[in-house]
Structures are given as C-alpha cells and as structure tokens.
Scaffold this motif. Structure first.
Motif, PDB file in Angstrom:
ATOM      1  N   ARG A  17       0.828  -1.212   0.000  1.00  0.00           N
ATOM      2  CA  ARG A  17       0.000   0.000   0.000  1.00  0.00           C
ATOM      3  C   ARG A  17       0.861   1.261   0.000  1.00  0.00           C
ATOM      4  O   ARG A  17       0.489   2.274  -0.595  1.00  0.00           O
ATOM      5  N   ALA A  18       1.986   1.191   0.682  1.00  0.00           N
ATOM      6  CA  ALA A  18       2.870   2.356   0.737  1.00  0.00           C
ATOM      7  C   ALA A  18       3.347   2.752  -0.657  1.00  0.00           C
ATOM      8  O   ALA A  18       3.536   3.946  -0.941  1.00  0.00           O
ATOM      9  N   ASP A  19       3.537   1.784  -1.535  1.00  0.00           N
ATOM     10  CA  ASP A  19       3.947   2.086  -2.909  1.00  0.00           C
ATOM     11  C   ASP A  19       2.835   2.816  -3.655  1.00  0.00           C
ATOM     12  O   ASP A  19       3.098   3.741  -4.436  1.00  0.00           O
ATOM     13  N   ILE A  20       1.593   2.394  -3.416  1.00  0.00           N
ATOM     14  CA  ILE A  20       0.453   3.064  -4.049  1.00  0.00           C
ATOM     15  C   ILE A  20       0.391   4.523  -3.608  1.00  0.00           C
ATOM     16  O   ILE A  20       0.242   5.436  -4.431  1.00  0.00           O
ATOM     17  N   ARG A  21       0.528   4.745  -2.309  1.00  0.00           N
ATOM     18  CA  ARG A  21       0.470   6.121  -1.793  1.00  0.00           C
ATOM     19  C   ARG A  21       1.652   6.953  -2.288  1.00  0.00           C
ATOM     20  O   ARG A  21       1.525   8.164  -2.490  1.00  0.00           O
ATOM     21  N   ALA A  22       2.795   6.313  -2.490  1.00  0.00           N
ATOM     22  CA  ALA A  22       3.992   7.053  -2.903  1.00  0.00           C
ATOM     23  C   ALA A  22       3.869   7.621  -4.311  1.00  0.00           C
ATOM     24  O   ALA A  22       4.459   8.661  -4.618  1.00  0.00           O
ATOM     25  N   VAL A  23       3.110   6.954  -5.175  1.00  0.00           N
ATOM     26  CA  VAL A  23       3.064   7.368  -6.582  1.00  0.00           C
ATOM     27  C   VAL A  23       1.728   7.970  -6.996  1.00  0.00           C
ATOM     28  O   VAL A  23       1.640   8.591  -8.058  1.00  0.00           O
ATOM     29  N   ALA A  24       0.692   7.803  -6.189  1.00  0.00           N
ATOM     30  CA  ALA A  24      -0.656   8.173  -6.629  1.00  0.00           C
ATOM     31  C   ALA A  24      -0.795   9.662  -6.926  1.00  0.00           C
ATOM     32  O   ALA A  24      -1.477  10.049  -7.883  1.00  0.00           O
ATOM     33  N   THR A  25      -0.161  10.511  -6.138  1.00  0.00           N
ATOM     34  CA  THR A  25      -0.312  11.951  -6.364  1.00  0.00           C
ATOM     35  C   THR A  25       0.232  12.350  -7.730  1.00  0.00           C
ATOM     36  O   THR A  25      -0.416  13.093  -8.483  1.00  0.00           O
TER      37      THR A  25
END
Length: 336
Positions: free
Chosen positions: A291-299
C-alpha cells in the motif's frame, strides 16, 4: 527459493543497480531535484510519458537532454510556439524526383517525433490543434500522414515541459492529452545551497560530463521486468478504491471530492498507479507491491487527471489536497 525465483531476484538487483547508475550520472549535471529525476526515470521505465510543470530556468530542458545522452538514445527537441503546425511535429510528404528524373513521387519526411526521447518544450505555448497532434503518437506510438501509418521507435518517451497557466501566452492542455501522461511532476525552486552548487558548475571553465551507460534496449528490458512484480488482490483493490474515490458520484468519494471535483481519474490513472508502484517496490528492495507504494506514486499519477468544478477553481483548491483527502477517506472506509 526456486531457481526461477533466484534468477528473478538477480534480475531485480541488476534493475536497481542500473536505475541507480542512471540517477547518479544525471546528478552530475542536475543539482538536487532528486524526486523529479526519480519520477522521470520511473516514467521512462514504465513506458509512459511525463509532464513537468515549473517556471522557466529550473533545468527541465537540461534534465531531458542529459537523460538522452546517458542512454545513447536518439534525442529530439521541439520548441512549441503559437505558430507551430502539426506537420512540424510528425512530418509531411514532399515531392521529389524519381531516379533518373523521368517522374516525380511523394516521399515522407520524418518529423522530430521520430526519436527515442522527445522533449516537447513549453508545450502549453502552442495552440490546441498542434498539441493534439501528439495524441496519436503518444498513445498509438505511430503517426498517420495521408492515410499511411508510420511506426515510431520502440522506445518512445515524450517528456513535456509547461509553464504554470497563470503565465501569459499559455494554452491549457486538452484533458484527453493530459490523460496520456503517466506522471505530472511539479518542479520546485532550488534551495539556497543548490543555487550555490549550480553557480559553481555553470560559471567555471569546466563543465560536468556524463557517460553513456547503455542502449535504449536496456530500458525496454527493465520495463518488462517491472511488470513481472506481483501485486495482491487486496493491494490492487486499494489502488482501485483510491482512483474511484476521485469521482464525486461514486459511493467511495471523499468529502473534498464531492464538494470540489467535477470529473475524477480515468482507468488510465489506475494503470499508471500500478505500474509506477511496481517500480517503486523494486527500488525499495521488495518483490511485491505494498500500500505504501500506491500512496507514494498516486499523487503524481492522478493530479492531472482530476478536473475541479467551479467551486474548486474559485477557492483555488489544488488536486494534491483532494488526493490527500482521498487517502484519509479510503483508509477510514476500509477500517470501518
């Protein structure tokens, strides 16, 4: 560990090493901007295109020129201006004399989009008609002239720069074209220390030199390898929920989405998030997406895919603030 797992892990270790070599070589020329450099490299490896936004003079053009040089890639720069025509981008048919001069024939003269790395400099200074000429090239990796399709290079990466829309002489990019960019990166102004380093490098007699590390084919190999990184159903659903929460009519919509957003991200946004998250996981020495990877790139993946309504524009709401609210809302909804 199976033999296949060992081979994959060795390939991923080499992936990180080559990514780091690219990063280090570019840093010889580009001062600071580490997140921007990583974002551009991630977009390149993922097979997408990247939009850089920032005021003039922050090194956006120098970055993409340096990137092309370290990859031994064919580089082309297109300076977008109000009088630039679509044929100036993709090429046109010209009449030439056939061998022997007995007759004439049309021959296609390639435009500057026929390169590995294409810099679309100040893309929002051209008219929408010319901006749209990039659509087929960016999505289909081919251009059509007089009914004939011409394939572009296998490694085809568009890095576009634009000035903030409040500056004079700019045209907003069409939503359809914005959606073709994997990332939109906001280039920050350098710090005092970084400006000192820039002055040291640019006002002395010696200039930094970069080495050519490998061929464009290596980038294609890295992209194929990144797609092999597994992602669990739970993490994939989390990414989908984040994207759906940007739609004001959806049940997962966050409070700010319902109040300030007119249209949310397209499915391309979800594709971009997953691909970029896989590369982020590799760089973090993990062999699965979290999930941390998703949050890292989503913006970076979603900020240009969210269209604000009139109230959001009037109150100067930033898409980044909406995405932050989406993270909070989706996290709370899944915990409930």
């Amino acid at each position: 560990m199976s033999e296949l797992d060992a081979e994959l892990r060795a390939d991923l270790d080499r992936f990180r090493e080559d990514f780091g070599r690219l990063r280090s070589e570019i840093s010889k020329v580009i001062v600071g901007q580490h997140e921007i450099v990583d974002g551009v490299l991630t977009g390149l490896v993922a097979g997408g295109h990247v939009l850089l936004e920032g005021v003039p003079g922050l090194g956006k053009t120098l970055l993409v020129r340096t990137l092309a040089s370290v990859m031994h890639a064919q580089f082309s720069r297109i300076q977008f201006t109000p009088d630039l025509m679509p044929a100036d981008l993709i090429g046109t048919n010209v009449m030439v004399e056939a061998e022997g001069g007995a007759s004439r024939m049309f021959r296609f003269e390639r435009g500057p989009v026929f390169a590995n790395v294409v810099l679309a400099d100040e893309i929002n200074r051209a008219t929408p008609k010319t901006q749209s000429a990039l659509l087929e090239a960016m999505q289909e990796r081919s251009v059509t002239v007089a009914g004939t399709s011409h394939q572009l290079e296998e490694l085809f990466f568009v890095l576009a720069t634009q000035n903030p829309l409040e500056m004079e002489g700019t045209y907003p990019l069409p939503e359809a074209q914005l959606d073709r960019f994997l990332f939109k990166l906001l280039v920050p102004f350098p710090t005092t220390d970084e400006i000192e380093t820039i002055l040291d490098r640019t006002t002395e007699s010696t200039t930094p030199e970069t080495r050519r590390l490998f061929e464009p084919s290596r980038i294609l190999e890295m992209g194929k390898l990144a797609r092999r990184i597994p992602i669990s159903d739970e993490v994939r659903r989390y990414a989908i929920h984040v994207v759906m929460a940007t739609h004001p009519e959806h049940e997962l919509a966050s409070p700010m989405t319902r109040q300030f957003v007119r249209f949310g991200s397209s499915p391309r946004g979800a594709q971009a998030v997953i691909l970029a998250a896989k590369i982020t996981a590799i760089l973090d020495s993990r062999y699965h997406v979290a999930r941390a990877d998703i949050r890292a790139v989503a913006t970076n993946c979603l900020r240009h895919r969210i269209l604000l309504n009139f109230e959001g524009q009037a109150e100067d709401i930033k898409p980044d603030a909406v995405i932050a609210d989406v993270f909070d809302h989706v996290g709370e909804a899944q915990m409930a």
